[in-house]
Design an enzyme around this catalytic site. Structure first.
Site, mmCIF file in Angstrom:
data_model
loop_
_atom_site.group_PDB
_atom_site.id
_atom_site.type_symbol
_atom_site.label_atom_id
_atom_site.label_comp_id
_atom_site.label_asym_id
_atom_site.label_seq_id
_atom_site.Cartn_x
_atom_site.Cartn_y
_atom_site.Cartn_z
ATOM 1 N N GLU A 440 0.872 -1.185 0.000
ATOM 2 C CA GLU A 440 0.000 0.000 0.000
ATOM 3 C C GLU A 440 0.908 1.234 0.000
ATOM 4 O O GLU A 440 1.238 1.735 -1.044
ATOM 5 C CB GLU A 440 -0.954 -0.022 1.185
ATOM 6 C CG GLU A 440 -1.858 -1.263 1.133
ATOM 7 C CD GLU A 440 -3.234 -1.061 1.719
ATOM 8 O OE1 GLU A 440 -3.839 -0.009 1.487
ATOM 9 O OE2 GLU A 440 -3.712 -2.002 2.398
ATOM 10 N N GLU A 717 -1.934 -0.937 13.220
ATOM 11 C CA GLU A 717 -3.134 -0.734 12.413
ATOM 12 C C GLU A 717 -4.401 -1.124 13.181
ATOM 13 O O GLU A 717 -5.376 -0.399 13.212
ATOM 14 C CB GLU A 717 -3.016 -1.595 11.152
ATOM 15 C CG GLU A 717 -4.226 -1.531 10.251
ATOM 16 C CD GLU A 717 -3.949 -2.118 8.894
ATOM 17 O OE1 GLU A 717 -3.073 -2.997 8.797
ATOM 18 O OE2 GLU A 717 -4.603 -1.699 7.921
HETATM 19 C C1 BGC Z 1 -5.402 0.936 4.535
HETATM 20 C C2 BGC Z 1 -6.081 1.856 5.513
HETATM 21 C C3 BGC Z 1 -7.064 2.603 4.680
HETATM 22 C C4 BGC Z 1 -8.079 1.579 4.300
HETATM 23 C C5 BGC Z 1 -9.332 2.043 3.677
HETATM 24 C C6 BGC Z 1 -6.413 -0.075 4.149
HETATM 25 O O1 BGC Z 1 -5.970 -1.103 3.395
HETATM 26 O O2 BGC Z 1 -4.226 0.424 5.006
HETATM 27 O O3 BGC Z 1 -5.408 2.415 6.490
HETATM 28 O O4 BGC Z 1 -7.565 3.753 5.211
HETATM 29 O O5 BGC Z 1 -7.528 0.533 3.565
HETATM 30 O O6 BGC Z 1 -10.270 1.798 4.568
#
Ligand code: BGC
Length: 858
Positions: A440, A717
């Site tokens: 990401e 997270e």
């Molecule tokens: C990310 C989050 C992001 C989310 C969307 C994830 O995969 O790591 O932090 O805001 O997707 O809800």
């Protein structure tokens, strides 16, 4: 008096940065004055300020939070010098002379875009040229795609490691301008430029797409040399430049680098490439530089592997000393946590994130280019004699400064603060990212809006956020819809509540913390367009926003969804999506209304503030009067109270409902990304301070200290990215460096230390100090650097006395509110000297610039 930290648009002596508006900012320190009587700013074309092109004269209504100059007739490639003079009531000072230098502005390029014939191996372009004399000045204007590293006569032109930075390259491409005068000499000279893949053409995005913006390397460079006699020479890229294949076989942001140092430079043809010039833009990105270094320790894993432990989850690269025989392959992998005492990085998902280096038999100091890693541990294979001193962790992020710090009597709480601090550093490599390690590392808007309050207090984020908000506006759809990740890459998601609202929340938070109106001014059209988009979704004119066709993330990673029983990976909180969408509609409309007010646009102010009120009313009638379970969650009730969704006369009823909800939940926090932003604040604002501290100081799951007990050195997270036994959560999403929940630091600042930013006098010129001490944290001490110097607030329980220390910056005023304090328990002289008044809740008084101590008898 000293004037420090002079910046133009948030940059220190910038060359080639955007200058279509010029906002100067500075800080006043070490002054005996309390009030500013005026300022004077001069801009000139010479360092001695003789050739003045702008003189503000002595003016009263501006200060170092951000003074936007009237539009100046700036010429291309010209250095402008400026000086700020500040007049205090007791002393005054002139700043050092600072400068900003314009880019090529609208000048045509003589340089041509070039590309190597072969695209497989990373190319190095070389130009050898002779100069007729030592130049008096020389500038290199350059852009290399995906990323570049340029040297003049072997000396790097910058410390920046990620130029030309990450933008939506389809829309705009930044080029950089460097002063290379000192590196050039009479006679033979050489420029070389190495290119890497980066975000532009390397693997990037959830689907590991290659070549998101382009398939080919490209270089554009123009060296403009000025001689003493007034003559000029220009050395520009064209197909006459030489190009070599290098030993870098591959690089990518995600996968790392593959280098075979046995490969010698192999010449190849140079071809023209048509990138065009329309997208080229002045720089807006802060350079990404080495901001810190960490020396690791060697640890032995359960299976006997030797690992490097940096003791801190960090983001950057390694500097490695290798001395292996020719052909020996060294492989370094990175991980954030150990599992079963062994190396682990399955949570990086599909990215390799590794260094692969083949030795040519010579000893080298190697630093990988064009990539970064998010890690605490490194697993090094192929090194004969592993020594910790052969490795250094280079901590990389955008070159912004720290501006605040906060400490408490509780070590674990201090670690939470430190974790947020490291999280913000590691997730600010040119753009605000969700995480720095897996597939990401994207500019997720929701994460940024969640952390922006905290980030703006710990760091000077102004220039960093302005660049990202500029990007957000560039990519915003014609109807005002905002993408969920910025740059939007190939993700495509847009219109998500609390994510798209970064468009309003981030500039507003930045304004509150800095007082720089220019951030609101530049973002205002985009803020307004977002709210207009939200209104346009309201097809039936109900003053509500339904989730509709847009993918929503809701109260992301809340742990209140019954679905979790069947799907433990389920990230959606239970709170109703339509309710959340409508609440954020009201919130953003309010922020636009307030911004319009600040900008003096009364018509808009009235319109959007009214819209916000109308939406709130509609939400109350539709979702709150009679509540379905999804509108009766902790988050739903918190938002109802925090954002005044409920009418005034119903507020206490909802506070009671919220309290009972917590009781029902055994006083355990169940909120996600959205609810957590407001939860502790709401409890504190509504007489439930003890509960706020209980939740914050809870050591069991879910809570901030739970992660500390499991060794977290950055924010995770999920509330339980590690399970109590230390095993990684079985869900597919476990980043150990995801800063969103670090948002709690803003609460510590605001409610424990009591440093409260206000809209009137933003940037802590007028503010409240209203600490809510709690004996479970026997001391708290927060500070933040402002345009008027240091602001500090602390409390400490000392036996039978509660001691407060406050520092009010220059030219600032603070209203102090000490809740639950009785006048009789304060020192009599203080009561008189500071005109301390008793109120129903405690005592209140005003302070001007200075340092103060107050003791309250307990
Ligand atoms: C990310 C989050 C992001 C989310 C969307 C994830 O995969 O790591 O932090 O805001 O997707 O809800």
């Amino acid at each position: 008096m000293r004037i420090t930290t002079l910046k133009m648009n948030g940059f220190n002596n910038p060359i080639g940065y955007y200058a279509d508006t010029v906002t100067l900012s500075w800080r006043v320190e070490d002054t005996c004055s309390t009030k500013q009587k005026g300022i004077r700013v001069k801009v000139a074309t010479d360092k001695k300020l003789k050739d003045v092109i702008f003189d503000s004269g002595k003016i009263k209504d501006q200060d170092g939070r951000g003074y936007t100059l009237p539009t100046l007739p700036l010429k291309a490639r010209t250095r402008y010098f400026y000086q700020v003079e500040v007049f205090g009531d007791k002393d005054k000072a002139k700043s050092d002379v600072a400068f900003f230098e314009t880019s090529k502005l609208k000048e045509e390029w003589t340089a041509k875009w070039i590309t190597p014939e072969a695209q497989d191996v990373h190319p190095k372009f070389v130009k050898k040229f002779a100069l007729k004399g030592k130049p008096v000045s020389a500038r290199l204007y350059i852009c290399g795609l995906g990323l570049y590293k340029a040297n003049v006569n072997g000396k790097s032109v910058t410390d920046d490691r990620f130029a030309p930075h990450f933008t939506d390259y389809n829309e705009w491409i930044q080029y950089q301008s460097y002063d290379v005068t000192e590196s050039l000499k009479r006679g033979n000279n050489k420029i070389d430029v190495l290119l890497g893949n980066g975000w532009y053409k390397g693997v990037f995005g959830l689907n590991l797409t290659e070549g998101l913006y382009g398939k080919k390397f490209a270089l554009l460079a123009e060296l403009i040399v000025n001689y003493k006699d007034g003559s000029t020479e220009v050395i520009s890229t064209d197909t006459e430049w030489e190009c070599y294949k290098t030993s870098i076989l591959d690089s990518s942001i995600y996968h790392g680098v593959v280098v075979d140092s046995r490969k010698s430079l192999k010449k190849q043809a140079v071809l023209p490439i048509d990138i065009g010039f329309d997208r080229l833009s002045d720089a807006r990105s802060l350079p990404v530089v080495v901001k810190d270094t960490i020396v690791p320790e060697i640890i032995t894993a359960a299976n006997g592997d030797k690992l490097l432990d940096f003791k801190q989850n960090m983001v950057g690269v390694l500097r490695c000393r290798f001395n292996e025989e020719s052909g020996k392959k060294i492989k370094i992998n990175f991980g954030e946590v150990l599992q079963g005492g062994n190396f682990y990085n399955e949570n990086y998902r599909t990215v390799r994130s590794e260094i692969i280096y083949t030795s040519n038999g010579k000893e080298v100091v190697f630093e990988p280019d064009f990539t970064f890693f998010g890690f605490r541990y490194a697993f090094v294979q192929g090194v004969t004699d592993l020594k910790a001193e052969d490795f250094t962790g280079l901590v990389l992020y955008s070159d912004f400064e720290e501006r605040g710090s906060i400490e408490t009597s509780n070590k674990k709480v201090n670690r939470v603060i430190k974790n947020a601090y490291w999280g913000i550093r590691g997730n600010s490599l040119d753009l605000p990212t969700d995480c720095p390690q897996r597939n990401e590392r994207m500019g997720w808007t929701g994460d940024c809006q969640a952390i922006s309050g905290t980030a703006n207090r710990l760091f000077d984020m102004n220039a960093f956020y302005k660049k990202w908000l500029f990007e957000l506006a560039v990519e915003q759809d014609a109807d005002g819809c905002v993408y969920d990740v910025i740059p939007k890459i190939d993700y495509g998601g847009k219109g998500a509540c609390a994510w798209g609202d970064a468009a309003t929340v981030v500039p507003f938070n930045t304004y509150l913390a800095t007082g720089d109106v220019s951030v609101l001014k530049s973002s205002y059209p985009s803020m307004k367009a977002w709210v207009d988009f939200l209104k346009s979704c309201d097809k039936n004119n109900e003053n509500l926003r339904y989730a509709g066709e847009y993918r929503q993330y809701g109260d992301w990673l809340a742990i209140d969804n019954p679905r979790v029983a069947i799907d433990p990976d389920c990230p959606d909180g239970f709170t109703d999506f339509d309710y959340l969408c409508s609440v954020y509609f009201a919130y953003s409309a309010m922020l636009v209304g307030k911004s319009a007010e600040i900008l003096g646009n009364n018509q808009d102010a009235e319109k959007y503030l009214q819209l916000s009120l109308d939406v709130k009313k509609a939400i109350y009638n539709k979702f709150l009067k009679v509540r379905k379970p999804e509108c009766n969650t902790q988050t739903a009730l918190v938002l109802a109270v925090a954002l005044d969704i409920v009418p005034k006369n119903k507020k206490q009823e909802f506070v009671d409902l919220l309290y009972n909800k917590f009781k029902e939940d055994n006083f355990v926090l169940r909120t996600g990304f959205v609810g957590t932003i407001f939860v502790l604040k709401t409890l504190c604002e509504n007489g439930l301070k003890d509960l706020a501290y209980s939740i914050f100081l809870s050591e069991s799951y879910p809570g901030w200290l739970y992660a500390i007990d499991l060794g977290a050195t950055t924010i995770w997270e999920r509330w339980n990215s590690l399970m109590p036994d230390g095993t990684v959560n079985k869900g597919g999403m476990n980043s150990f460096n995801h800063y969103a929940f670090g948002m709690v630091v803003e609460w510590i600042y605001t409610y424990s230390a009591g440093i409260r930013a206000g809209i009137d006098g933003a940037g802590f010129k007028k503010f409240e100090i209203a600490p809510l001490p709690d004996k479970r944290l026997t001391s708290v001490s927060g500070r933040i650097m402002t345009a008027g110097g240091e602001l500090a607030s602390s409390y400490e329980y000392k036996g039978d006395v509660l001691e407060y220390n406050f520092t009010v910056p220059f030219d600032a005023t603070a209203t102090v509110r000490l809740d639950s304090v009785k006048l009789a328990n304060l020192n009599k002289e203080d009561v008189e000297a500071f005109k301390i008044k008793e109120t129903a809740n405690g005592v209140t008084f005003k302070l001007v610039t200075g340092k103060y101590k107050f003791a309250v008898k307990l």
